[in-house]
Motif scaffolding. Structure first.
Motif, PDB file in Angstrom:
ATOM      1  N   GLY A  53      27.035  63.604  11.249  1.00  0.00           N
ATOM      2  CA  GLY A  53      27.193  62.436  12.069  1.00  0.00           C
ATOM      3  C   GLY A  53      27.488  61.248  11.457  1.00  0.00           C
ATOM      4  O   GLY A  53      27.246  61.060  10.014  1.00  0.00           O
ATOM      5  N   GLU A  54      27.609  59.957  12.415  1.00  0.00           N
ATOM      6  CA  GLU A  54      27.738  58.749  11.705  1.00  0.00           C
ATOM      7  C   GLU A  54      26.342  58.411  11.443  1.00  0.00           C
ATOM      8  O   GLU A  54      25.422  58.930  12.145  1.00  0.00           O
ATOM      9  N   PRO A  55      25.966  57.581  10.511  1.00  0.00           N
ATOM     10  CA  PRO A  55      24.503  56.864  10.237  1.00  0.00           C
ATOM     11  C   PRO A  55      24.077  56.573  11.475  1.00  0.00           C
ATOM     12  O   PRO A  55      24.616  55.521  12.018  1.00  0.00           O
ATOM     13  N   THR A  56      22.972  57.131  12.197  1.00  0.00           N
ATOM     14  CA  THR A  56      22.407  56.613  13.459  1.00  0.00           C
ATOM     15  C   THR A  56      20.999  56.886  13.405  1.00  0.00           C
ATOM     16  O   THR A  56      20.367  58.005  13.315  1.00  0.00           O
ATOM     17  N   PRO A  57      20.304  55.590  13.460  1.00  0.00           N
ATOM     18  CA  PRO A  57      18.926  55.728  13.602  1.00  0.00           C
ATOM     19  C   PRO A  57      18.295  56.338  14.704  1.00  0.00           C
ATOM     20  O   PRO A  57      19.113  55.835  15.794  1.00  0.00           O
ATOM     21  N   ALA A  58      17.215  56.873  15.071  1.00  0.00           N
ATOM     22  CA  ALA A  58      16.763  57.439  16.278  1.00  0.00           C
ATOM     23  C   ALA A  58      15.112  57.481  16.032  1.00  0.00           C
ATOM     24  O   ALA A  58      14.470  57.421  15.417  1.00  0.00           O
ATOM     25  N   ILE A  59      14.654  57.492  17.554  1.00  0.00           N
ATOM     26  CA  ILE A  59      13.304  57.760  17.508  1.00  0.00           C
ATOM     27  C   ILE A  59      13.036  58.645  18.890  1.00  0.00           C
ATOM     28  O   ILE A  59      13.811  58.504  19.725  1.00  0.00           O
ATOM     29  N   GLY A  60      12.049  59.606  18.933  1.00  0.00           N
ATOM     30  CA  GLY A  60      11.783  60.259  19.976  1.00  0.00           C
ATOM     31  C   GLY A  60      10.353  60.986  20.188  1.00  0.00           C
ATOM     32  O   GLY A  60       9.698  60.545  19.176  1.00  0.00           O
ATOM     33  N   ALA A 100      20.131  66.014  18.267  1.00  0.00           N
ATOM     34  CA  ALA A 100      21.108  65.234  17.109  1.00  0.00           C
ATOM     35  C   ALA A 100      22.446  66.039  16.847  1.00  0.00           C
ATOM     36  O   ALA A 100      23.212  65.184  16.674  1.00  0.00           O
ATOM     37  N   ARG A 101      22.476  67.323  17.167  1.00  0.00           N
ATOM     38  CA  ARG A 101      23.814  67.907  17.206  1.00  0.00           C
ATOM     39  C   ARG A 101      24.797  67.357  18.077  1.00  0.00           C
ATOM     40  O   ARG A 101      25.620  67.083  17.929  1.00  0.00           O
ATOM     41  N   LEU A 102      24.375  67.074  19.272  1.00  0.00           N
ATOM     42  CA  LEU A 102      25.059  66.333  20.188  1.00  0.00           C
ATOM     43  C   LEU A 102      25.461  65.130  19.912  1.00  0.00           C
ATOM     44  O   LEU A 102      26.900  64.743  20.039  1.00  0.00           O
ATOM     45  N   ALA A 103      24.825  64.318  19.134  1.00  0.00           N
ATOM     46  CA  ALA A 103      25.153  62.883  18.577  1.00  0.00           C
ATOM     47  C   ALA A 103      26.177  63.207  17.636  1.00  0.00           C
ATOM     48  O   ALA A 103      26.874  62.226  17.215  1.00  0.00           O
ATOM     49  N   THR A 104      26.429  64.198  16.950  1.00  0.00           N
ATOM     50  CA  THR A 104      27.422  64.614  16.041  1.00  0.00           C
ATOM     51  C   THR A 104      28.629  65.096  16.646  1.00  0.00           C
ATOM     52  O   THR A 104      29.825  65.031  15.742  1.00  0.00           O
ATOM     53  N   THR A 105      28.405  65.751  17.806  1.00  0.00           N
ATOM     54  CA  THR A 105      29.616  66.147  18.347  1.00  0.00           C
ATOM     55  C   THR A 105      30.084  65.619  19.913  1.00  0.00           C
ATOM     56  O   THR A 105      30.818  64.621  19.615  1.00  0.00           O
ATOM     57  N   ALA A 106      29.765  66.083  20.825  1.00  0.00           N
ATOM     58  CA  ALA A 106      30.283  65.542  22.147  1.00  0.00           C
ATOM     59  C   ALA A 106      30.146  64.038  22.588  1.00  0.00           C
ATOM     60  O   ALA A 106      30.740  63.417  23.188  1.00  0.00           O
ATOM     61  N   LEU A 107      28.886  63.571  21.697  1.00  0.00           N
ATOM     62  CA  LEU A 107      28.566  62.253  22.160  1.00  0.00           C
ATOM     63  C   LEU A 107      28.907  61.081  20.913  1.00  0.00           C
ATOM     64  O   LEU A 107      28.646  60.022  21.037  1.00  0.00           O
ATOM     65  N   ARG A 108      29.545  61.959  19.919  1.00  0.00           N
ATOM     66  CA  ARG A 108      30.014  61.187  18.667  1.00  0.00           C
ATOM     67  C   ARG A 108      30.318  59.918  19.078  1.00  0.00           C
ATOM     68  O   ARG A 108      29.944  58.971  18.254  1.00  0.00           O
ATOM     69  N   SER A 109      31.433  59.801  19.920  1.00  0.00           N
ATOM     70  CA  SER A 109      32.183  58.312  20.062  1.00  0.00           C
ATOM     71  C   SER A 109      31.642  57.860  21.427  1.00  0.00           C
ATOM     72  O   SER A 109      32.347  56.480  21.757  1.00  0.00           O
ATOM     73  N   VAL A 115      20.048  66.023  29.719  1.00  0.00           N
ATOM     74  CA  VAL A 115      20.953  66.808  29.079  1.00  0.00           C
ATOM     75  C   VAL A 115      20.424  68.210  28.910  1.00  0.00           C
ATOM     76  O   VAL A 115      18.883  68.643  28.699  1.00  0.00           O
ATOM     77  N   ILE A 116      20.994  69.154  29.167  1.00  0.00           N
ATOM     78  CA  ILE A 116      20.697  70.649  29.062  1.00  0.00           C
ATOM     79  C   ILE A 116      21.221  71.409  27.701  1.00  0.00           C
ATOM     80  O   ILE A 116      22.723  71.544  27.771  1.00  0.00           O
ATOM     81  N   THR A 117      20.281  71.911  26.879  1.00  0.00           N
ATOM     82  CA  THR A 117      21.092  72.434  25.440  1.00  0.00           C
ATOM     83  C   THR A 117      20.782  74.101  25.623  1.00  0.00           C
ATOM     84  O   THR A 117      19.737  74.358  26.489  1.00  0.00           O
ATOM     85  N   PRO A 118      21.128  74.824  24.800  1.00  0.00           N
ATOM     86  CA  PRO A 118      21.035  76.275  24.755  1.00  0.00           C
ATOM     87  C   PRO A 118      19.496  76.473  24.074  1.00  0.00           C
ATOM     88  O   PRO A 118      19.029  75.760  23.012  1.00  0.00           O
ATOM     89  N   ILE A 119      18.814  77.614  24.517  1.00  0.00           N
ATOM     90  CA  ILE A 119      17.669  78.008  24.134  1.00  0.00           C
ATOM     91  C   ILE A 119      17.938  78.948  22.770  1.00  0.00           C
ATOM     92  O   ILE A 119      17.213  78.385  21.762  1.00  0.00           O
ATOM     93  N   VAL A 120      19.176  79.335  22.615  1.00  0.00           N
ATOM     94  CA  VAL A 120      19.471  80.036  21.233  1.00  0.00           C
ATOM     95  C   VAL A 120      20.485  79.053  20.488  1.00  0.00           C
ATOM     96  O   VAL A 120      21.539  78.526  21.029  1.00  0.00           O
ATOM     97  N   GLU A 121      20.040  78.692  19.397  1.00  0.00           N
ATOM     98  CA  GLU A 121      20.947  77.850  18.345  1.00  0.00           C
ATOM     99  C   GLU A 121      21.144  78.486  16.992  1.00  0.00           C
ATOM    100  O   GLU A 121      20.339  79.220  16.698  1.00  0.00           O
ATOM    101  N   PRO A 122      22.007  77.912  16.215  1.00  0.00           N
ATOM    102  CA  PRO A 122      22.044  78.427  15.010  1.00  0.00           C
ATOM    103  C   PRO A 122      20.861  78.429  14.032  1.00  0.00           C
ATOM    104  O   PRO A 122      20.608  77.440  14.200  1.00  0.00           O
ATOM    105  N   LEU A 123      20.603  79.382  13.351  1.00  0.00           N
ATOM    106  CA  LEU A 123      19.464  79.054  12.619  1.00  0.00           C
ATOM    107  C   LEU A 123      19.803  77.987  11.604  1.00  0.00           C
ATOM    108  O   LEU A 123      18.648  77.115  11.375  1.00  0.00           O
ATOM    109  N   GLU A 124      20.653  77.571  11.178  1.00  0.00           N
ATOM    110  CA  GLU A 124      21.030  76.723  10.170  1.00  0.00           C
ATOM    111  C   GLU A 124      20.552  75.338  10.571  1.00  0.00           C
ATOM    112  O   GLU A 124      19.907  74.495   9.967  1.00  0.00           O
ATOM    113  N   LEU A 125      21.026  75.147  11.868  1.00  0.00           N
ATOM    114  CA  LEU A 125      20.903  73.735  12.538  1.00  0.00           C
ATOM    115  C   LEU A 125      19.222  73.598  12.660  1.00  0.00           C
ATOM    116  O   LEU A 125      18.822  72.480  12.466  1.00  0.00           O
TER     117      LEU A 125
END
Ligand code: HAM
Length: 423
Positions: A301-308, A85-94, A40-50
């Motif tokens: 997002g939904e509670p989602t355990p993750a490792i990376g 993680a943002r993707l998991a709460t938006t585009a990939l949520r379901s 997946v390709i995500t932006p280099i610039v993101e909201p500071l808050e995220l």
């Protein structure tokens, strides 16, 4: 006026350095495919808050932050994990879980520049989201192991720890989250005295014991660890989890882990195992990662355990150079196509095109040099073959192929040219 230089901590990568980086990127991408990770390709610039929400002070204080022209507070990504993680709460949520997501690109941190530490550097990032099982942790560790193996490194080690052990002990002793995080930041920098200074005598004693704890083997370290943390329930569960992951990884044939009970990492979002990758030639980590089960939830997002994990590609490049690793790239033959006279340039260009159509890397002489100079230049650039296009040979449907290494030459049918170069 003096000439322009790159901004401090940022580099131009030329020749060998660029080749090494692209080689490591291609191996990382190969590895992603081997383990079923989708790019997946995500932006280099993101909201500071995220980017700042759960990263920890270490990274928060080192971000490149600015307001865009619309007045939005943004930053250059210091890592990939928040974006994924943002993707998991938006585009990939379901989408059905687990997700195995791979990204590669440059990241930015205002670190103090030195060898292996830059302000713009490259990461290959792997996130496995949706499973809390030790199998998922094992997959990521095995992936890290094969990445180092596949780029051709030897003698590497994986330092393994579990942030849940110290977290549970401190929580049971009533130490708040903020202080815990401050303790981990100090431990990450090996500033143990400064970490102890934040704690009471009881916590200090337990932590000192952990720092001193060492076994001959990983299994022995885990056993000693069990003894040491008796009475701290959460810590016992974390050691069980660490032991289960170690067992899986070892049974899968990867026995390069070294368990370090007092190991901590600068990032705040970790909840489970943490690890870093090392080679003996460098004292800086080539990569790092861990489990973070609460981040996606914290982002809404939904509670989602993750490792990376993220591999530091510039540092892997340094390790490759230090170990004099041969880049196992598909070595392409290099060809330079040269027309003897103006009249043959169109035909010569057509021949160059034909070679490229057949997958052969060909350069066309564009400097208008005389034949002797053009050949000398081709030789200097490590070209394998010069294809010389002259009037007489063209009439017979041929060209002259000069082998620049052996200093031999032969007339070759144009129709058989690609095949001749390949052989
Ligand atoms: P990290 O340990 O902050 O983890 O960075 C991963 C790797 O990036 C480091 O091990 C190192 O090789 C490289 N690196 C870090 N800073 C620099 C620098 N200034 N110059 C050159 N290389 C550097 C993370 O970034 C986490 N997001 C990893 C992760 C993914 N955890 C879970 N998922």
């Amino acid at each position: 006026m003096s000439t322009f230089q790159p901004v401090r901590g940022m580099r131009d990568l030329l020749a060998q350095d660029a080749e090494t980086l692209t080689y490591v990127i291609s191996k990382a991408r190969e590895n992603a495919q081997l383990y079923g990770f989708q790019e997946v390709i995500t932006p280099i610039v993101e909201p500071l808050e995220l980017l700042s929400a759960k990263s920890g002070d270490e990274i928060r204080q080192r971000m490149f932050i600015f307001d865009d022209l619309g007045g939005r507070r943004v930053a250059l990504r210091p890592e990939f994990t928040a974006s994924i993680a943002r993707l998991a709460t938006t585009a990939l949520r379901s989408e059905p879980k687990p997700f195995r997501l791979f990204s590669v690109g440059s990241v930015y941190r205002y670190d103090e520049p030195q060898r292996g530490r830059y302000r713009e550097f490259w990461q290959a990032n792997f996130e496995l989201m949706g499973s809390a099982k030790p199998e998922a942790d094992a997959e990521i560790i095995l992936l890290a192991n094969s990445l180092l193996k596949n780029v051709g490194l030897t003698g590497y080690a994986i330092k393994l720890g579990h942030i849940g052990i110290v977290k549970a002990i401190l929580a049971q002793e009533g130490v708040d989250d903020k202080t815990q995080n401050a303790v981990f930041q100090k431990m990450d920098k090996k500033e143990f005295e400064a970490a102890y200074a934040l704690l009471n005598a009881k916590c200090r004693a337990v932590l000192e014991g952990l720092v001193a704890l060492k076994g001959e083997t990983s299994a022995e370290t885990v056993e000693k660890l069990r003894e040491h943390i008796k009475g701290y329930e959460g810590a016992v569960a974390s050691v069980d989890n660490l032991a289960a992951i170690l067992k899986l990884v070892t049974e899968a044939g990867c026995s390069i882990q070294k368990v370090d009970p007092a190991f901590a990492r600068g990032l705040e979002y970790y909840t489970g195992i943490i690890f870093e990758l090392y080679v003996p030639e460098l004292d800086i980590a080539l990569g790092g990662g861990g489990r973070y089960d609460k981040l996606i939830e914290a982002f809404g997002g939904e509670p989602t355990p993750a490792i990376g994990m993220a591999a530091g590609l510039d540092r892997i490049g340094l390790a490759i150079q230090a170990q004099k690793t041969v880049l196992k790239k598909h070595q392409q033959k290099k060809v330079m196509v040269i027309a003897i006279k103006e009249d043959q340039k169109g035909d010569a260009l057509k021949i160059a095109q034909k070679l490229r159509d057949e997958g052969i890397s060909a350069e066309f002489e564009v400097m208008g040099r005389k034949m002797a100079k053009a050949l000398e230049d081709a030789d200097k650039r490590n070209t394998d073959y010069a294809v010389i296009v002259g009037e007489r040979e063209l009439k017979e449907g041929k060209v002259v192929v000069k082998d620049l290494a052996n200093r031999t030459q032969a007339e070759v049918e144009i129709s058989a040219l690609a095949q001749k170069i390949r052989s």
